[in-house]
Design a protein around this motif. Structure first.
Motif, PDB file in Angstrom:
ATOM      1  N   ALA A  79     -11.112  16.861  17.898  1.00  0.00           N
ATOM      2  CA  ALA A  79     -11.560  16.566  17.021  1.00  0.00           C
ATOM      3  C   ALA A  79     -12.782  15.844  16.557  1.00  0.00           C
ATOM      4  O   ALA A  79     -13.591  16.488  15.806  1.00  0.00           O
ATOM      5  N   ALA A  80     -12.753  14.590  17.660  1.00  0.00           N
ATOM      6  CA  ALA A  80     -13.464  14.017  16.530  1.00  0.00           C
ATOM      7  C   ALA A  80     -14.693  14.368  17.600  1.00  0.00           C
ATOM      8  O   ALA A  80     -16.094  14.657  16.687  1.00  0.00           O
ATOM      9  N   VAL A  81     -14.271  14.723  18.900  1.00  0.00           N
ATOM     10  CA  VAL A  81     -16.416  15.274  18.916  1.00  0.00           C
ATOM     11  C   VAL A  81     -16.733  16.555  17.945  1.00  0.00           C
ATOM     12  O   VAL A  81     -17.698  16.786  17.729  1.00  0.00           O
ATOM     13  N   THR A  82     -15.581  17.504  18.167  1.00  0.00           N
ATOM     14  CA  THR A  82     -16.377  18.290  17.448  1.00  0.00           C
ATOM     15  C   THR A  82     -16.683  18.183  16.103  1.00  0.00           C
ATOM     16  O   THR A  82     -17.926  18.570  15.244  1.00  0.00           O
ATOM     17  N   ALA A  83     -16.530  16.753  14.975  1.00  0.00           N
ATOM     18  CA  ALA A  83     -16.763  16.493  14.264  1.00  0.00           C
ATOM     19  C   ALA A  83     -18.037  16.110  14.121  1.00  0.00           C
ATOM     20  O   ALA A  83     -18.820  16.112  13.448  1.00  0.00           O
ATOM     21  N   LEU A  84     -18.239  14.973  15.123  1.00  0.00           N
ATOM     22  CA  LEU A  84     -20.000  14.356  15.264  1.00  0.00           C
ATOM     23  C   LEU A  84     -20.240  15.124  15.874  1.00  0.00           C
ATOM     24  O   LEU A  84     -21.714  15.235  15.075  1.00  0.00           O
ATOM     25  N   THR A  86     -21.227  18.406  14.779  1.00  0.00           N
ATOM     26  CA  THR A  86     -20.866  19.802  13.788  1.00  0.00           C
ATOM     27  C   THR A  86     -21.630  18.667  12.925  1.00  0.00           C
ATOM     28  O   THR A  86     -22.514  19.399  12.247  1.00  0.00           O
ATOM     29  N   VAL A  87     -21.707  17.417  12.361  1.00  0.00           N
ATOM     30  CA  VAL A  87     -22.383  16.394  11.285  1.00  0.00           C
ATOM     31  C   VAL A  87     -23.808  16.461  12.104  1.00  0.00           C
ATOM     32  O   VAL A  87     -24.793  16.915  11.404  1.00  0.00           O
ATOM     33  N   SER A  88     -24.363  16.062  13.107  1.00  0.00           N
ATOM     34  CA  SER A  88     -25.055  16.226  14.250  1.00  0.00           C
ATOM     35  C   SER A  88     -25.923  17.554  14.075  1.00  0.00           C
ATOM     36  O   SER A  88     -27.083  17.945  13.976  1.00  0.00           O
ATOM     37  N   GLY A  89     -25.426  18.630  14.422  1.00  0.00           N
ATOM     38  CA  GLY A  89     -25.691  19.968  14.238  1.00  0.00           C
ATOM     39  C   GLY A  89     -26.393  20.459  12.794  1.00  0.00           C
ATOM     40  O   GLY A  89     -27.311  21.032  12.976  1.00  0.00           O
ATOM     41  N   ALA A  90     -25.418  19.985  11.323  1.00  0.00           N
ATOM     42  CA  ALA A  90     -26.106  20.430  10.271  1.00  0.00           C
ATOM     43  C   ALA A  90     -27.341  19.093  10.285  1.00  0.00           C
ATOM     44  O   ALA A  90     -28.020  20.108   8.986  1.00  0.00           O
ATOM     45  N   MET A  91     -27.469  18.654  11.012  1.00  0.00           N
ATOM     46  CA  MET A  91     -28.651  17.871  10.490  1.00  0.00           C
ATOM     47  C   MET A  91     -29.917  18.920  11.290  1.00  0.00           C
ATOM     48  O   MET A  91     -30.066  19.884  12.340  1.00  0.00           O
ATOM     49  N   ASP A  92     -31.339  18.805  10.144  1.00  0.00           N
ATOM     50  CA  ASP A  92     -32.541  19.433  10.640  1.00  0.00           C
ATOM     51  C   ASP A  92     -32.920  19.012  11.869  1.00  0.00           C
ATOM     52  O   ASP A  92     -33.593  17.708  12.350  1.00  0.00           O
ATOM     53  N   PRO A  93     -32.783  19.263  13.188  1.00  0.00           N
ATOM     54  CA  PRO A  93     -33.348  19.295  14.258  1.00  0.00           C
ATOM     55  C   PRO A  93     -34.984  19.031  14.051  1.00  0.00           C
ATOM     56  O   PRO A  93     -36.074  18.145  14.954  1.00  0.00           O
ATOM     57  N   ARG A  94     -35.693  19.375  12.991  1.00  0.00           N
ATOM     58  CA  ARG A  94     -37.008  19.095  13.412  1.00  0.00           C
ATOM     59  C   ARG A  94     -37.766  17.431  12.117  1.00  0.00           C
ATOM     60  O   ARG A  94     -38.590  17.562  11.877  1.00  0.00           O
ATOM     61  N   GLY A  95     -36.528  16.997  12.019  1.00  0.00           N
ATOM     62  CA  GLY A  95     -36.460  16.038  11.099  1.00  0.00           C
ATOM     63  C   GLY A  95     -37.354  14.735  11.934  1.00  0.00           C
ATOM     64  O   GLY A  95     -37.679  14.222  11.387  1.00  0.00           O
TER      65      GLY A  95
END
Length: 108
Positions: A79-84, A86-95
């Protein structure tokens, strides 16, 4: 203690600590091209050492994860790895590229 265990333990510890240190430098924008390259290379060493460490300790790991307590621990870890992720995937990779472009930095 096997020769491999004598190498993997320190490699895991040192590469983990140095990866964290270089990550903090990057977080606070105290980075150079060298810091970025070292961070990436040390991360590879850390992941490789982690995989070897897991394989060397697989039997102990699976035996300690048996039973109700082990299943709860496994669930919490997943659950912790999935949450992390998910949060990192929600960030714009072009940021990062946009940030470097705004501040006149380049990644050569």
């Amino acid at each position: 203690m096997s020769k491999m265990r004598k190498i993997v333990g320190p490699a895991l510890t040192i590469s983990g600590l140095l990866t964290m240190a270089s990550g903090l430098l990057m977080l606070f924008h105290l980075q150079s091209h060298l810091v970025i390259v070292l961070h990436e290379l040390l991360s590879i060493v850390f992941v490789a050492s982690s995989l070897v460490h897991l394989s060397l300790n697989w039997r102990a790991l699976t035996s300690s994860l048996g039973g109700r307590r082990g299943r709860l621990l496994t669930f919490a870890l997943v659950a912790a790895v999935t949450a992390l992720m998910t949060v990192s995937g929600a960030m714009d990779p072009r940021g990062h590229a946009q940030h470097r472009a705004r501040h006149g930095e380049s990644r050569k």
